[in-house]
Design a protein around this motif. Structure first.
Motif, PDB file in Angstrom:
ATOM      1  N   ILE A 153      29.674  49.800  13.604  1.00 13.06           N
ATOM      2  CA  ILE A 153      29.398  50.671  14.794  1.00 13.06           C
ATOM      3  C   ILE A 153      28.663  50.223  15.842  1.00 13.06           C
ATOM      4  O   ILE A 153      27.679  49.574  15.651  1.00 13.06           O
ATOM      5  CB  ILE A 153      28.406  51.799  13.925  1.00 13.06           C
ATOM      6  N   PRO A 154      29.201  50.448  17.076  1.00 10.65           N
ATOM      7  CA  PRO A 154      28.705  49.849  18.117  1.00 10.65           C
ATOM      8  C   PRO A 154      27.310  50.400  18.414  1.00 10.65           C
ATOM      9  O   PRO A 154      27.226  51.797  17.847  1.00 10.65           O
ATOM     10  CB  PRO A 154      29.808  50.256  19.327  1.00 10.65           C
ATOM     11  N   LYS A 155      26.153  49.883  18.937  1.00  7.22           N
ATOM     12  CA  LYS A 155      24.865  50.525  19.308  1.00  7.22           C
ATOM     13  C   LYS A 155      24.860  51.680  20.012  1.00  7.22           C
ATOM     14  O   LYS A 155      24.209  52.719  19.723  1.00  7.22           O
ATOM     15  CB  LYS A 155      24.091  49.525  19.777  1.00  7.22           C
ATOM     16  N   GLU A 156      26.156  51.880  20.948  1.00  8.33           N
ATOM     17  CA  GLU A 156      25.961  52.909  21.932  1.00  8.33           C
ATOM     18  C   GLU A 156      26.344  54.323  21.205  1.00  8.33           C
ATOM     19  O   GLU A 156      26.179  55.456  21.769  1.00  8.33           O
ATOM     20  CB  GLU A 156      26.887  52.662  22.990  1.00  8.33           C
ATOM     21  N   ALA A 157      26.852  54.329  19.862  1.00  8.14           N
ATOM     22  CA  ALA A 157      27.323  55.513  19.459  1.00  8.14           C
ATOM     23  C   ALA A 157      26.067  56.379  18.757  1.00  8.14           C
ATOM     24  O   ALA A 157      26.062  57.528  18.534  1.00  8.14           O
ATOM     25  CB  ALA A 157      28.054  55.120  18.114  1.00  8.14           C
ATOM     26  N   LEU A 158      25.076  55.540  18.435  1.00  3.17           N
ATOM     27  CA  LEU A 158      23.883  56.267  17.798  1.00  3.17           C
ATOM     28  C   LEU A 158      22.657  56.163  18.527  1.00  3.17           C
ATOM     29  O   LEU A 158      22.379  55.218  19.363  1.00  3.17           O
ATOM     30  CB  LEU A 158      23.511  55.696  16.557  1.00  3.17           C
ATOM     31  N   CYS A 159      21.599  57.075  18.349  1.00  6.96           N
ATOM     32  CA  CYS A 159      20.390  57.049  19.039  1.00  6.96           C
ATOM     33  C   CYS A 159      19.415  57.614  18.039  1.00  6.96           C
ATOM     34  O   CYS A 159      19.889  58.416  17.197  1.00  6.96           O
ATOM     35  CB  CYS A 159      20.170  57.520  20.401  1.00  6.96           C
TER      36      CYS A 159
END
Length: 221
Positions: A153-159
């Motif tokens: 999963i790319p880091k941009e998908a989650l926060c």
């Protein structure tokens, strides 16, 4: 090989449809009169079983090694075009009508998108576990986040979102923090973070509409 935008009267693909049967996909379409071959491109959005095929959009100008030549005779013999899909996410197939000019293949791009099939092969499961450690008399506590995912999963998908007094209910319900590294398939144990004693943390999609089509986020404690 070169691409040109289809103009009125040019041969174009119509009636493109797809059918899924487990990991097999069948494409069928209406052949333009006089066209004996097409080129078929395949791309994945965000997730893929074959990283070499990955991409965020259909390969409208992909190099020839990413496109497959498929003849009208093959189509008739196989009753369509069959392909195996390995991976989870949105798949984009694009079928280009092709003619030969001076020994070079000319492929017709279609601005109307009628030669493109876009569909989802399912959602990848993402399980989040959040553990807190801290004593009653301490002003701060440590939070350990574990993310277990079926696919990268790319880091941009989650926060992650921090809120004082209770767990945040949604992304805007607190202070938002991004992640700095992508998530590998399997278990990801993130470095512990220190928060206030009355602070609580939960993970969310950065864009629920976009990533919610690809992932199933399961919250845990």
């Amino acid at each position: 090989m070169r691409f040109i935008d289809a103009q009125p009267g040019d041969p174009v693909i119509r009636g493109l449809s797809h059918q899924l049967d487990e990991d097999r996909c069948t494409l069928r379409w209406q052949w333009p009169e006089g066209i004996q071959a097409v080129y078929i491109g395949r791309a994945f959005e965000i997730l893929a079983g074959d990283a070499g095929e990955g991409g965020a959009s259909a390969p409208s100008d992909s190099p020839s090694d990413k496109l497959r030549l498929y003849t009208r005779n093959e189509y008739k013999a196989n009753n369509g075009y069959h392909d195996r899909i390995e991976g989870v996410g949105r798949v984009i197939y694009t079928v280009y009508a092709s003619v030969t000019e001076q020994g070079d293949a000319v492929l017709f791009r279609q601005p109307d998108g009628a030669n493109r099939a876009v569909f989802s092969t399912g959602k990848a499961r993402v399980t989040v576990s959040i553990r807190e450690k801290g004593g009653w008399l301490q002003k701060f506590k440590t939070v350990e986040i574990r993310v277990t995912t079926e696919v990268p999963i790319p880091k941009e998908a989650l926060c992650y979102v921090k809120k004082q007094g209770s767990y945040p209910a949604h992304k805007e319900d607190g202070t938002v923090y991004p992640f700095v590294m992508d998530f590998a398939a399997g278990k990801n144990v993130l470095p512990a973070i220190e928060v206030g004693k009355n602070d609580y943390v939960r993970l969310f999609f950065t864009d629920g509409k976009k990533y919610g089509q690809l992932f199933e986020l399961v919250q845990g404690r």
